[in-house]
Design a protein around this motif. Sequence first.
Motif, mmCIF file in Angstrom:
data_model
loop_
_atom_site.group_PDB
_atom_site.id
_atom_site.type_symbol
_atom_site.label_atom_id
_atom_site.label_comp_id
_atom_site.label_asym_id
_atom_site.label_seq_id
_atom_site.Cartn_x
_atom_site.Cartn_y
_atom_site.Cartn_z
ATOM 1 N N THR A 1 -22.833 24.075 -19.538
ATOM 2 C CA THR A 1 -23.592 25.196 -19.044
ATOM 3 C C THR A 1 -23.154 25.337 -17.578
ATOM 4 N N GLY A 2 -22.325 24.511 -17.113
ATOM 5 C CA GLY A 2 -21.689 24.369 -15.550
ATOM 6 C C GLY A 2 -22.401 23.855 -14.435
ATOM 7 N N THR B 1 -30.362 20.133 -12.848
ATOM 8 C CA THR B 1 -31.406 20.642 -12.404
ATOM 9 C C THR B 1 -32.055 21.673 -13.526
ATOM 10 N N ARG B 2 -31.073 22.102 -14.260
ATOM 11 C CA ARG B 2 -31.543 23.113 -15.577
ATOM 12 C C ARG B 2 -32.200 22.223 -16.421
ATOM 13 N N VAL B 3 -31.653 20.776 -16.739
ATOM 14 C CA VAL B 3 -32.405 19.730 -17.632
ATOM 15 C C VAL B 3 -33.664 19.305 -17.088
ATOM 16 N N ASN B 4 -33.895 19.400 -15.824
ATOM 17 C CA ASN B 4 -35.191 18.944 -14.990
ATOM 18 C C ASN B 4 -36.276 20.027 -15.352
ATOM 19 N N GLU B 5 -35.654 21.117 -15.095
ATOM 20 C CA GLU B 5 -36.791 22.405 -15.246
ATOM 21 C C GLU B 5 -37.139 22.602 -16.854
#
Length: 89
Positions: free
Chosen positions: A67-68, A73-77
């Motif tokens: 996903t780049g 951070t996206r995993v955390n969110e």
Amino acid sequence: MNAKKLSGANAWVDPDDAPELTEDFFDRAEIRQGNQLIRRGRPVATHPKKQVTLRLDEDVLAGWRATGPGWQTRVNEELRRILERNAPH
């Protein structure tokens, strides 16, 4: 013949024309001790992160990395959303 030319000298600036020193100015200012710049470090986060070791399936990890930049951070969110959805009321 090797004398300095005065045409490149800096023009005098009236100190009354100096910009106002605001809180923002001081927040962004460099801190120096003599000629040495003292590093300020990173800003303190409201929710500081903890480094952990986590084992994930290879395809799951590859999918998130694909996903780049910013994938961690996206995993955390996403984990936070799951926690909030499943939190006892």
